[in-house]
Scaffold this motif. Structure first.
Motif, PDB file in Angstrom:
ATOM      1  N   GLY A  20      11.892  -4.676  -7.786  1.00 51.00           N
ATOM      2  CA  GLY A  20      13.168  -4.303  -7.177  1.00 51.00           C
ATOM      3  C   GLY A  20      13.316  -4.815  -5.762  1.00 51.00           C
ATOM      4  O   GLY A  20      12.486  -5.580  -5.262  1.00 51.00           O
ATOM      5  N   PRO A  21      14.366  -4.381  -5.094  1.00 52.75           N
ATOM      6  CA  PRO A  21      14.641  -4.860  -3.738  1.00 52.75           C
ATOM      7  C   PRO A  21      13.601  -4.374  -2.732  1.00 52.75           C
ATOM      8  O   PRO A  21      12.946  -3.357  -2.924  1.00 52.75           O
ATOM      9  CB  PRO A  21      16.014  -4.271  -3.421  1.00 52.75           C
ATOM     10  N   VAL A  22      13.477  -5.132  -1.666  1.00 52.73           N
ATOM     11  CA  VAL A  22      12.580  -4.820  -0.557  1.00 52.73           C
ATOM     12  C   VAL A  22      13.432  -4.740   0.706  1.00 52.73           C
ATOM     13  O   VAL A  22      14.208  -5.646   0.991  1.00 52.73           O
ATOM     14  CB  VAL A  22      11.496  -5.905  -0.382  1.00 52.73           C
ATOM     15  N   VAL A  23      13.296  -3.662   1.449  1.00 53.10           N
ATOM     16  CA  VAL A  23      13.967  -3.505   2.732  1.00 53.10           C
ATOM     17  C   VAL A  23      12.953  -3.876   3.809  1.00 53.10           C
ATOM     18  O   VAL A  23      11.813  -3.416   3.773  1.00 53.10           O
ATOM     19  CB  VAL A  23      14.446  -2.051   2.937  1.00 53.10           C
ATOM     20  N   THR A  24      13.346  -4.725   4.737  1.00 50.23           N
ATOM     21  CA  THR A  24      12.450  -5.089   5.833  1.00 50.23           C
ATOM     22  C   THR A  24      13.047  -4.613   7.152  1.00 50.23           C
ATOM     23  O   THR A  24      14.253  -4.700   7.363  1.00 50.23           O
ATOM     24  CB  THR A  24      12.186  -6.604   5.897  1.00 50.23           C
ATOM     25  N   VAL A  25      12.178  -4.097   8.006  1.00 47.81           N
ATOM     26  CA  VAL A  25      12.579  -3.659   9.341  1.00 47.81           C
ATOM     27  C   VAL A  25      11.537  -4.162  10.334  1.00 47.81           C
ATOM     28  O   VAL A  25      10.393  -4.430   9.965  1.00 47.81           O
ATOM     29  CB  VAL A  25      12.700  -2.122   9.446  1.00 47.81           C
ATOM     30  N   VAL A  39       9.456  -2.413   2.828  1.00 46.04           N
ATOM     31  CA  VAL A  39       9.440  -1.096   2.180  1.00 46.04           C
ATOM     32  C   VAL A  39      10.057  -1.265   0.798  1.00 46.04           C
ATOM     33  O   VAL A  39      11.110  -1.891   0.657  1.00 46.04           O
ATOM     34  CB  VAL A  39      10.264  -0.065   2.988  1.00 46.04           C
ATOM     35  N   ARG A  40       9.381  -0.702  -0.223  1.00 48.22           N
ATOM     36  CA  ARG A  40       9.936  -0.779  -1.574  1.00 48.22           C
ATOM     37  C   ARG A  40       9.614   0.506  -2.330  1.00 48.22           C
ATOM     38  O   ARG A  40       8.728   1.268  -1.971  1.00 48.22           O
ATOM     39  CB  ARG A  40       9.393  -1.982  -2.339  1.00 48.22           C
ATOM     40  N   ASP A  41      10.325   0.720  -3.417  1.00 52.13           N
ATOM     41  CA  ASP A  41      10.092   1.847  -4.316  1.00 52.13           C
ATOM     42  C   ASP A  41       8.818   1.561  -5.098  1.00 52.13           C
ATOM     43  O   ASP A  41       8.679   0.507  -5.715  1.00 52.13           O
ATOM     44  CB  ASP A  41      11.282   1.981  -5.261  1.00 52.13           C
ATOM     45  N   SER A  42       7.885   2.498  -5.099  1.00 46.75           N
ATOM     46  CA  SER A  42       6.606   2.259  -5.765  1.00 46.75           C
ATOM     47  C   SER A  42       6.752   2.155  -7.287  1.00 46.75           C
ATOM     48  O   SER A  42       5.877   1.615  -7.949  1.00 46.75           O
ATOM     49  CB  SER A  42       5.601   3.358  -5.415  1.00 46.75           C
ATOM     50  N   LYS A  43       7.848   2.644  -7.838  1.00 50.52           N
ATOM     51  CA  LYS A  43       8.058   2.573  -9.284  1.00 50.52           C
ATOM     52  C   LYS A  43       8.707   1.262  -9.719  1.00 50.52           C
ATOM     53  O   LYS A  43       8.747   0.956 -10.901  1.00 50.52           O
ATOM     54  CB  LYS A  43       8.950   3.737  -9.744  1.00 50.52           C
ATOM     55  N   ASP A  44       9.251   0.503  -8.771  1.00 50.93           N
ATOM     56  CA  ASP A  44      10.017  -0.696  -9.114  1.00 50.93           C
ATOM     57  C   ASP A  44       9.495  -1.889  -8.319  1.00 50.93           C
ATOM     58  O   ASP A  44      10.101  -2.323  -7.344  1.00 50.93           O
ATOM     59  CB  ASP A  44      11.498  -0.458  -8.823  1.00 50.93           C
ATOM     60  N   HIS A  45       8.369  -2.435  -8.759  1.00 46.76           N
ATOM     61  CA  HIS A  45       7.729  -3.536  -8.028  1.00 46.76           C
ATOM     62  C   HIS A  45       8.564  -4.803  -7.990  1.00 46.76           C
ATOM     63  O   HIS A  45       8.343  -5.656  -7.137  1.00 46.76           O
ATOM     64  CB  HIS A  45       6.361  -3.834  -8.623  1.00 46.76           C
ATOM     65  N   GLU A 105       1.657  12.445  -7.191  1.00 55.56           N
ATOM     66  CA  GLU A 105       1.722  11.741  -8.474  1.00 55.56           C
ATOM     67  C   GLU A 105       3.085  11.872  -9.152  1.00 55.56           C
ATOM     68  O   GLU A 105       3.254  11.460 -10.286  1.00 55.56           O
ATOM     69  CB  GLU A 105       0.623  12.274  -9.398  1.00 55.56           C
ATOM     70  N   ASN A 106       4.087  12.464  -8.472  1.00 59.56           N
ATOM     71  CA  ASN A 106       5.403  12.633  -9.084  1.00 59.56           C
ATOM     72  C   ASN A 106       6.218  11.352  -9.101  1.00 59.56           C
ATOM     73  O   ASN A 106       7.289  11.303  -9.689  1.00 59.56           O
ATOM     74  CB  ASN A 106       6.182  13.760  -8.398  1.00 59.56           C
ATOM     75  N   GLY A 107       5.733  10.313  -8.455  1.00 60.71           N
ATOM     76  CA  GLY A 107       6.405   9.021  -8.491  1.00 60.71           C
ATOM     77  C   GLY A 107       7.460   8.816  -7.424  1.00 60.71           C
ATOM     78  O   GLY A 107       8.058   7.759  -7.338  1.00 60.71           O
ATOM     79  N   ASP A 108       7.721   9.812  -6.590  1.00 59.10           N
ATOM     80  CA  ASP A 108       8.721   9.683  -5.530  1.00 59.10           C
ATOM     81  C   ASP A 108       8.068   9.130  -4.274  1.00 59.10           C
ATOM     82  O   ASP A 108       7.923   9.819  -3.268  1.00 59.10           O
ATOM     83  CB  ASP A 108       9.373  11.036  -5.240  1.00 59.10           C
ATOM     84  N   CYS A 109       7.660   7.882  -4.338  1.00 60.27           N
ATOM     85  CA  CYS A 109       6.911   7.287  -3.234  1.00 60.27           C
ATOM     86  C   CYS A 109       7.493   5.927  -2.871  1.00 60.27           C
ATOM     87  O   CYS A 109       8.154   5.283  -3.667  1.00 60.27           O
ATOM     88  CB  CYS A 109       5.449   7.093  -3.625  1.00 60.27           C
ATOM     89  N   VAL A 110       7.201   5.518  -1.656  1.00 62.29           N
ATOM     90  CA  VAL A 110       7.500   4.157  -1.230  1.00 62.29           C
ATOM     91  C   VAL A 110       6.190   3.477  -0.890  1.00 62.29           C
ATOM     92  O   VAL A 110       5.178   4.130  -0.645  1.00 62.29           O
ATOM     93  CB  VAL A 110       8.461   4.112  -0.024  1.00 62.29           C
ATOM     94  N   GLU A 111       6.223   2.168  -0.897  1.00 72.90           N
ATOM     95  CA  GLU A 111       5.065   1.365  -0.505  1.00 72.90           C
ATOM     96  C   GLU A 111       5.470   0.509   0.681  1.00 72.90           C
ATOM     97  O   GLU A 111       6.634   0.131   0.822  1.00 72.90           O
ATOM     98  CB  GLU A 111       4.614   0.467  -1.658  1.00 72.90           C
ATOM     99  N   ARG A 139       0.844  -1.199   0.000  1.00 67.62           N
ATOM    100  CA  ARG A 139       0.000   0.000   0.000  1.00 67.62           C
ATOM    101  C   ARG A 139       0.878   1.248   0.000  1.00 67.62           C
ATOM    102  O   ARG A 139       1.958   1.266   0.575  1.00 67.62           O
ATOM    103  CB  ARG A 139      -0.949  -0.002   1.179  1.00 67.62           C
ATOM    104  N   LYS A 140       0.364   2.265  -0.651  1.00 68.54           N
ATOM    105  CA  LYS A 140       1.037   3.544  -0.743  1.00 68.54           C
ATOM    106  C   LYS A 140       0.267   4.549   0.111  1.00 68.54           C
ATOM    107  O   LYS A 140      -0.952   4.473   0.210  1.00 68.54           O
ATOM    108  CB  LYS A 140       1.061   4.007  -2.202  1.00 68.54           C
ATOM    109  N   SER A 141       0.953   5.488   0.685  1.00 68.79           N
ATOM    110  CA  SER A 141       0.318   6.495   1.523  1.00 68.79           C
ATOM    111  C   SER A 141      -0.725   7.288   0.750  1.00 68.79           C
ATOM    112  O   SER A 141      -0.548   7.591  -0.436  1.00 68.79           O
ATOM    113  CB  SER A 141       1.377   7.465   2.058  1.00 68.79           C
ATOM    114  N   SER A 142      -1.795   7.633   1.421  1.00 70.08           N
ATOM    115  CA  SER A 142      -2.814   8.483   0.800  1.00 70.08           C
ATOM    116  C   SER A 142      -2.276   9.896   0.579  1.00 70.08           C
ATOM    117  O   SER A 142      -2.868  10.679  -0.159  1.00 70.08           O
ATOM    118  CB  SER A 142      -4.064   8.530   1.673  1.00 70.08           C
ATOM    119  N   HIS A 143      -1.145  10.225   1.183  1.00 67.89           N
ATOM    120  CA  HIS A 143      -0.524  11.536   1.005  1.00 67.89           C
ATOM    121  C   HIS A 143       0.496  11.542  -0.129  1.00 67.89           C
ATOM    122  O   HIS A 143       1.135  12.556  -0.373  1.00 67.89           O
ATOM    123  CB  HIS A 143       0.167  11.984   2.298  1.00 67.89           C
ATOM    124  N   SER A 144       0.658  10.423  -0.811  1.00 71.58           N
ATOM    125  CA  SER A 144       1.623  10.347  -1.904  1.00 71.58           C
ATOM    126  C   SER A 144       1.191  11.239  -3.050  1.00 71.58           C
ATOM    127  O   SER A 144       0.010  11.354  -3.361  1.00 71.58           O
ATOM    128  CB  SER A 144       1.736   8.906  -2.416  1.00 71.58           C
TER     129      SER A 144
END
Length: 77
Positions: free
Chosen positions: A50-55, A42-48, A26-32, A19-24
């Protein structure tokens, strides 16, 4: 002071619900984010693919609280 949780980088899980923040914007600089049991992915919303960082969930909760309270404001030194 408590030690931070381990941060891992891996690949996307097909079972994850992202899920992406409702405050994201449309410029594409978002994380999901995805809840992955006791960790948060956590991942880059433009690169499904791509790598995933977990915390750890508590680490993410602390991080978000610091962001929303202004303690980690952009450009602050």
């Amino acid at each position: 002071m408590a030690q931070p949780s381990t941060v891992r980088v891996g690949r996307n899980s097909a079972k994850a619900v992202w899920r992406k923040s409702s405050h994201s914007s449309e410029n594409g600089d978002c994380v999901e984010l995805a809840e992955l049991g006791d960790v948060v992915g956590v991942r880059d919303s433009k690169d499904h693919r791509g790598p995933v960082v977990t915390v750890g969930r508590q680490t993410m909760t602390t991080f978000v609280a610091a962001l929303t309270s202004g303690h980690l404001a952009a450009g602050r030194r």
